[in-house]
Design an enzyme around this catalytic site. Structure first.
Site, PDB file in Angstrom:
ATOM      1  CG  ASP A 273      -1.851   0.940   1.219  1.00 21.78           C
ATOM      2  OD1 ASP A 273      -2.949   0.717   2.190  1.00 21.78           O
ATOM      3  OD2 ASP A 273      -1.922   1.907   0.519  1.00 21.78           O
TER       4      ASP A 273
ATOM      5  CG  ASP B 232      -3.092   3.384  -2.814  1.00 22.21           C
ATOM      6  OD1 ASP B 232      -3.678   2.609  -2.328  1.00 22.21           O
ATOM      7  OD2 ASP B 232      -1.907   4.295  -1.286  1.00 22.21           O
ATOM      8  CD  GLU B 233      -5.321  -1.270  -0.046  1.00 24.64           C
ATOM      9  OE1 GLU B 233      -5.160  -0.661  -0.515  1.00 24.64           O
ATOM     10  OE2 GLU B 233      -5.652  -2.024   0.772  1.00 24.64           O
TER      11      GLU B 233
HETATM   12  P1  TTP Z   1      -5.127   5.000   0.955  1.00 25.09           P
HETATM   13  O1  TTP Z   1      -4.249   3.489   0.762  1.00 25.09           O
HETATM   14  O2  TTP Z   1      -6.946   4.987   1.859  1.00 25.09           O
HETATM   15  O3  TTP Z   1      -4.441   6.216   1.864  1.00 25.09           O
HETATM   16  P2  TTP Z   1      -3.016   7.338   0.909  1.00 25.09           P
HETATM   17  O4  TTP Z   1      -2.128   6.120   0.134  1.00 25.09           O
HETATM   18  O5  TTP Z   1      -3.208   7.997   0.932  1.00 25.09           O
HETATM   19  O6  TTP Z   1      -2.876   6.946   2.886  1.00 25.09           O
HETATM   20  P3  TTP Z   1      -1.576   6.043   3.202  1.00 25.09           P
HETATM   21  O7  TTP Z   1      -2.042   4.533   2.943  1.00 25.09           O
HETATM   22  O8  TTP Z   1      -0.197   5.991   3.630  1.00 25.09           O
HETATM   23  O9  TTP Z   1      -2.456   6.108   4.916  1.00 25.09           O
HETATM   24  O10 TTP Z   1      -5.802   5.354  -0.617  1.00 25.09           O
HETATM   25  C1  TTP Z   1      -5.617   5.614  -1.993  1.00 25.09           C
HETATM   26  C2  TTP Z   1      -5.623   6.452  -2.217  1.00 25.09           C
HETATM   27  O11 TTP Z   1      -6.975   6.532  -2.935  1.00 25.09           O
HETATM   28  C3  TTP Z   1      -5.274   8.077  -1.943  1.00 25.09           C
HETATM   29  O12 TTP Z   1      -4.449   8.591  -2.158  1.00 25.09           O
HETATM   30  C4  TTP Z   1      -6.473   8.886  -2.363  1.00 25.09           C
HETATM   31  C5  TTP Z   1      -7.479   8.086  -2.716  1.00 25.09           C
HETATM   32  N1  TTP Z   1      -8.606   8.361  -1.640  1.00 25.09           N
HETATM   33  C6  TTP Z   1      -9.590   8.629  -2.353  1.00 25.09           C
HETATM   34  O13 TTP Z   1     -10.242   9.341  -3.501  1.00 25.09           O
HETATM   35  N2  TTP Z   1     -10.427   8.850  -1.431  1.00 25.09           N
HETATM   36  C7  TTP Z   1     -10.917   8.329   0.005  1.00 25.09           C
HETATM   37  O14 TTP Z   1     -11.432   8.547   0.594  1.00 25.09           O
HETATM   38  C8  TTP Z   1      -9.776   7.076   0.549  1.00 25.09           C
HETATM   39  C9  TTP Z   1      -9.287   6.417   1.704  1.00 25.09           C
HETATM   40  C10 TTP Z   1      -8.957   6.833  -0.734  1.00 25.09           C
HETATM   41 MG    MG Z   2      -2.494   4.270   0.152  1.00 24.05          MG
END
Ligand code: TTP
Ligand code: MG
Length: 395
Positions: free
Chosen positions: A12, A106-107
């Site tokens: 992630d 991203d995951e």
């Molecule tokens: P996440 O992996 O949940 O968050 P992140 O990568 O920003 O942060 P981290 O993993 O370090 O906690 O989500 C990945 C991307 O998806 C995030 O950068 C933006 C997008 N996203 C949204 O557009 N809306 C949302 O509600 C969430 C949770 C994520």
């Molecule tokens: Mg993330």
């Protein structure tokens, strides 16, 4: 019969959208950065870790984020850019296993059981993936490794940001027991409250709870499932993503294009994008389709076959350009609002044994490889063919 132990990796990216923005604009580094809708009803997509210190979170109204952190830099999301970086990240995964289950840009979960013999351990694979992502994108990924999905994901969550954590079978209880029960997979708001009412607040509490108390709180079926999850059991397989059936790129013009040379330059640029993606995935296409939209919304599609399956930009462009020209000369006053190209009819992973006298000269194809590596390092569009330069400054 017990299953052989699996090797599962969860990757992630850290603060993904915000990290891409920081990477593209080094002036942002060290500042709170918030990516999201900027209009009156906008919501936060993500905040970098500096902004999170002020309590800014994903899905929060941007207006509230502005109250909590007025000094942050606010950026409107650039989805195309995040998708391009995501493709580089997923290409790294594909170097270690075909068993990739993407959960978002991203995951992903990877099952690397079949690659252990080649790379000795899940830790070695996890480290190489993390390092390659860093090298090729400049971004940090958090990586969790374990024998199932539940624990691999926990590994990346617990170690984030810039995390790296293996959870071994004898360490499972140590990691799980202290966690709030609401963090367990399948426990939503309703189940969490029900469990709190019977005094179960952590995963350890649940494992110590009487069967009747637990059954009363969430029902017998969920109780049995939860007990298994709370001891760290999870048999869910990694379900590999279906292979792409097409790769497309298109562009909408701010100002309609009525000059064929400009339209061709844009077409070349889209051919470079789809070509790079096909080469990154090691697939060759049979079919090239172009999409041409006249203002306001009349869309024309034309398609043709490549002489032999291919992914070299000059080959793709030769077909796309011909289709564009035929369409152009059939129209009395051609104007374009949007132009795109799509590859399909993939022949996966066959070698270069097929020779083709109509294909691009070898030297031109080699320039594809150099271009791909430079674009990977410096971002798509860092290096483009000279013909594409006509499109610069018109975005
Ligand atoms: P996440 O992996 O949940 O968050 P992140 O990568 O920003 O942060 P981290 O993993 O370090 O906690 O989500 C990945 C991307 O998806 C995030 O950068 C933006 C997008 N996203 C949204 O557009 N809306 C949302 O509600 C969430 C949770 C994520
Ligand atoms: Mg993330």
């Amino acid at each position: 019969m017990p299953h052989a132990p699996r090797a599962i990796i969860h990757v992630d990216m850290d603060a993904f959208y915000a990290s891409v923005e920081e990477r593209d604009d080094p002036g942002l580094v060290g500042k709170p950065v918030i990516v999201g809708g900027l209009g009156r009803r906008g919501v936060v997509s993500t905040a970098n870790y500096q902004a999170r210190k002020y309590g800014v979170r994903s899905a929060m109204p941007t207006s509230e984020a502005r109250r909590r952190c007025p000094q942050a830099v606010y950026i409107h999301p650039r989805h195309e850019r995040y998708a391009a970086i995501s493709a580089v990240v997923f290409d790294v995964f594909a170097e270690y296993t075909p068993m990739i289950e993407g959960l978002s840009l991203d995951e992903a979960f990877l099952d690397v059981t079949g690659s252990l013999r080649l790379f000795s351990s899940v830790e070695v694979i996890g480290r190489r993936i993390k390092d390659s992502i860093r090298e090729r994108t400049g971004l940090n990924a958090s990586v969790g490794m374990a024998h199932n999905k539940l624990l691999a994901k926990l590994g990346s969550e617990l170690s984030k940001p810039n995390g790296f954590l293996v959870i071994r079978p004898d360490e499972v209880r140590g990691y799980l027991d202290p966690l709030p029960i609401g963090r367990m997979w399948t426990v939503g708001k309703v189940a969490e409250e029900a469990l709190h009412r019977v005094g179960i607040r952590t995963i350890g509490d649940l494992l110590r709870a009487d069967a009747w108390r637990l059954n009363k709180a969430v029902g017998e079926r969920h109780a049995a499932q939860l007990r298994a999850l709370c001891v760290g059991e999870d048999e869910r397989p990694v379900v590999a993503d279906a292979p792409e059936v097409s790769i497309g790129a298109e562009w909408t013009f701010d100002v309609d294009v009525d000059d064929l040379a400009i339209a061709e330059a844009w077409m070349l640029r889209q051919c470079e994008r789809v070509g790079a993606r096909a080469r990154g995935r090691d697939v060759k296409a049979r079919t090239v389709a172009v999409k041409l939209r006249e203002p306001p919304f009349v869309t024309h599609s034309r398609q043709a076959q490549l002489p032999v399956p291919g992914n070299a930009t000059p080959d793709i462009y030769a077909v796309a350009r011909r289709l564009l020209n035929v369409w152009w000369h059939q129209h009395p006053r051609p104007r374009l609002r949007l132009l795109g190209v799509t590859l399909s009819g993939f022949d996966a992973r066959h070698g270069d044994e097929q020779q083709d006298m109509f294909a691009a000269p070898a030297a031109e194809k080699r320039s594809d490889g150099v271009q791909d590596r430079i674009n990977e390092r410096f971002g798509a569009g860092a290096l483009v063919r000279a013909g594409v330069l006509k499109t610069r400054g018109r975005e």
